[in-house]
Design a protein around this motif. Structure first.
Motif, mmCIF file in Angstrom:
data_model
loop_
_atom_site.group_PDB
_atom_site.id
_atom_site.type_symbol
_atom_site.label_atom_id
_atom_site.label_comp_id
_atom_site.label_asym_id
_atom_site.label_seq_id
_atom_site.Cartn_x
_atom_site.Cartn_y
_atom_site.Cartn_z
ATOM 1 N N PRO A 244 0.812 -1.214 0.000
ATOM 2 C CA PRO A 244 0.000 0.000 0.000
ATOM 3 C C PRO A 244 0.846 1.266 0.000
ATOM 4 O O PRO A 244 2.086 1.207 0.020
ATOM 5 N N GLN A 245 0.167 2.376 -0.006
ATOM 6 C CA GLN A 245 0.833 3.662 0.116
ATOM 7 C C GLN A 245 1.559 3.722 1.458
ATOM 8 O O GLN A 245 1.165 3.090 2.430
ATOM 9 N N ASN A 246 2.647 4.480 1.525
ATOM 10 C CA ASN A 246 3.507 4.478 2.713
ATOM 11 C C ASN A 246 2.771 4.834 3.994
ATOM 12 O O ASN A 246 3.146 4.391 5.087
ATOM 13 N N GLU A 247 1.723 5.643 3.906
ATOM 14 C CA GLU A 247 1.008 6.091 5.104
ATOM 15 C C GLU A 247 0.294 4.951 5.820
ATOM 16 O O GLU A 247 0.041 5.037 7.018
ATOM 17 N N ILE A 248 -0.055 3.897 5.098
ATOM 18 C CA ILE A 248 -0.817 2.798 5.710
ATOM 19 C C ILE A 248 -0.079 1.468 5.558
ATOM 20 O O ILE A 248 -0.697 0.402 5.479
ATOM 21 N N TYR A 249 1.246 1.529 5.516
ATOM 22 C CA TYR A 249 2.063 0.316 5.493
ATOM 23 C C TYR A 249 2.368 -0.064 6.943
ATOM 24 O O TYR A 249 3.152 0.592 7.625
ATOM 25 N N PHE A 250 1.714 -1.147 7.429
ATOM 26 C CA PHE A 250 1.809 -1.532 8.825
ATOM 27 C C PHE A 250 2.718 -2.749 9.008
ATOM 28 O O PHE A 250 3.176 -3.359 8.032
ATOM 29 N N LEU A 251 2.943 -3.100 10.275
ATOM 30 C CA LEU A 251 3.770 -4.263 10.579
ATOM 31 C C LEU A 251 3.178 -5.549 10.013
ATOM 32 O O LEU A 251 3.907 -6.469 9.648
ATOM 33 N N GLN A 252 1.849 -5.595 9.923
ATOM 34 C CA GLN A 252 1.223 -6.786 9.355
ATOM 35 C C GLN A 252 1.572 -6.946 7.878
ATOM 36 O O GLN A 252 1.712 -8.074 7.384
ATOM 37 N N HIS A 253 1.719 -5.823 7.154
ATOM 38 C CA HIS A 253 2.178 -5.901 5.767
ATOM 39 C C HIS A 253 3.596 -6.461 5.705
ATOM 40 O O HIS A 253 3.915 -7.292 4.855
ATOM 41 N N PHE A 254 4.454 -5.982 6.592
ATOM 42 C CA PHE A 254 5.833 -6.457 6.639
ATOM 43 C C PHE A 254 5.872 -7.959 6.921
ATOM 44 O O PHE A 254 6.632 -8.704 6.286
ATOM 45 N N LEU A 255 5.055 -8.420 7.862
ATOM 46 C CA LEU A 255 4.995 -9.844 8.181
ATOM 47 C C LEU A 255 4.491 -10.653 7.002
ATOM 48 O O LEU A 255 5.059 -11.702 6.655
ATOM 49 N N ASN A 256 3.425 -10.184 6.367
ATOM 50 C CA ASN A 256 2.840 -10.906 5.249
ATOM 51 C C ASN A 256 3.815 -11.015 4.080
ATOM 52 O O ASN A 256 3.952 -12.078 3.458
ATOM 53 N N ASN A 257 4.522 -9.935 3.776
ATOM 54 C CA ASN A 257 5.458 -9.944 2.653
ATOM 55 C C ASN A 257 6.640 -10.880 2.917
ATOM 56 O O ASN A 257 7.101 -11.580 2.008
#
Length: 285
Positions: free
Chosen positions: A232-245
């Motif tokens: 997503p856009q940087n403003e809504i890039y959360f830790l869950q995105h990092f984990l999922n990727n």
């Protein structure tokens, strides 16, 4: 007889104990092990090297910043608005039943339909941009810019505020009415009744509401994922995105480290809340 009761209690708790070990304790130990190793199967011990790499990663720093920012922004607003609405409903103003139904309505809506409404309003060709274009104003990419964070905060509050209102109402209804009647006889104002009666007696409820709000805030990843995808856009890039990727990339070491750091953030927030509640209880006594 007591020995028999202990054996029966142990037997009844055995399924829960086994489930806790299989699904929580053992995976947690494996995660801690992987966080200190490198390679397939975690054959090489590398100490805190994985932690150093993850903490220095720009992606992780952005995800951690956005997650903490969301917690510090959305959770207090959600609790504060829920408390105000609960106090208003507790005063029994007109239309209370209808207002309660409206507050509970977001809880029964599916996530997909909620996100679809957001996209209808805030997408490039959505209703809001259509109104701006009609009046000759510049349109904005609401879901792919700095406004995406605020939209997600508003969505979180709209989705979870009703649940907090119910919890606060339950706490307020447990306060004996005689306390308010005595305060009115003594000439106490509404503010005094709230500060010296309502608030001290709903502190346990407030604690539970804050904990549940923190837990529910991490569920906002679902909305962010459906709205903007895996990247997503940087403003809504959360830790869950990092984990999922990292899970999709099969980088289990980075995944383990990020999971433990996320656990530490949650543990820190909840620990501070427990400390605050204990301090408040001791002061009250």
């Amino acid at each position: 007889m007591k020995k028999k009761d202990r054996l029966i209690g142990l037997f009844l708790s055995l399924p829960i104990t086994i489930g806790l070990l299989v699904f929580f304790v053992i995976p947690f130990i494996i995660t801690v092990y992987y966080s200190f190793t490198f390679g397939v199967g975690g054959k090489e011990f590398v100490g805190f090297a994985n932690y150093s790499k993850v903490l220095s990663s720009a992606a992780f720093q952005l995800a951690a910043y956005n997650t903490i920012r969301f917690l510090l922004t959305a959770v207090p607003l959600n609790v504060f608005i829920g408390l105000l609405l609960a106090l208003a409903l507790y005063s029994h103003f007109g239309g209370t039943r209808l207002f309660r139904s409206i507050l509970l309505f977001p809880m029964i809506l599916p996530i997909a339909s909620t996100v679809m409404v957001i996209q209808v309003f805030f997408a490039n060709g959505g209703i809001l941009n259509g109104i701006l274009a009609y009046f000759g104003l510049p349109i904005t990419d609401w879901l792919q810019g700095p406004y995406a964070f605020h939209i997600l905060v508003g969505l979180y509050i709209w989705k979870n505020c009703g649940y907090n209102v119910i919890l606060f109402l339950a706490g307020l209804n447990m306060i004996p009415p005689e306390l308010y009647q005595t305060a009115e006889i003594d000439g106490a104002s509404s503010a005094n009744k709230f500060c010296y009666i309502s608030f001290p007696l709903i502190v346990p409820t407030l604690f539970f509401v804050i904990v549940m709000s923190i837990i529910n805030s991490f569920k906002t990843y679902r909305e962010a994922f459906i709205i903007a995808g895996k990247h997503p856009q940087n403003e809504i890039y959360f830790l869950q995105h990092f984990l999922n990727n990292n899970f999709e990339n099969l980088n289990y070491q980075r995944l383990a480290v990020a999971t433990l750091l996320l656990f530490s953030i949650i543990f820190l927030f909840v620990g501070l809340l427990y400390w605050w509640q204990n301090c408040h209880t001791e002061d009250s006594l």
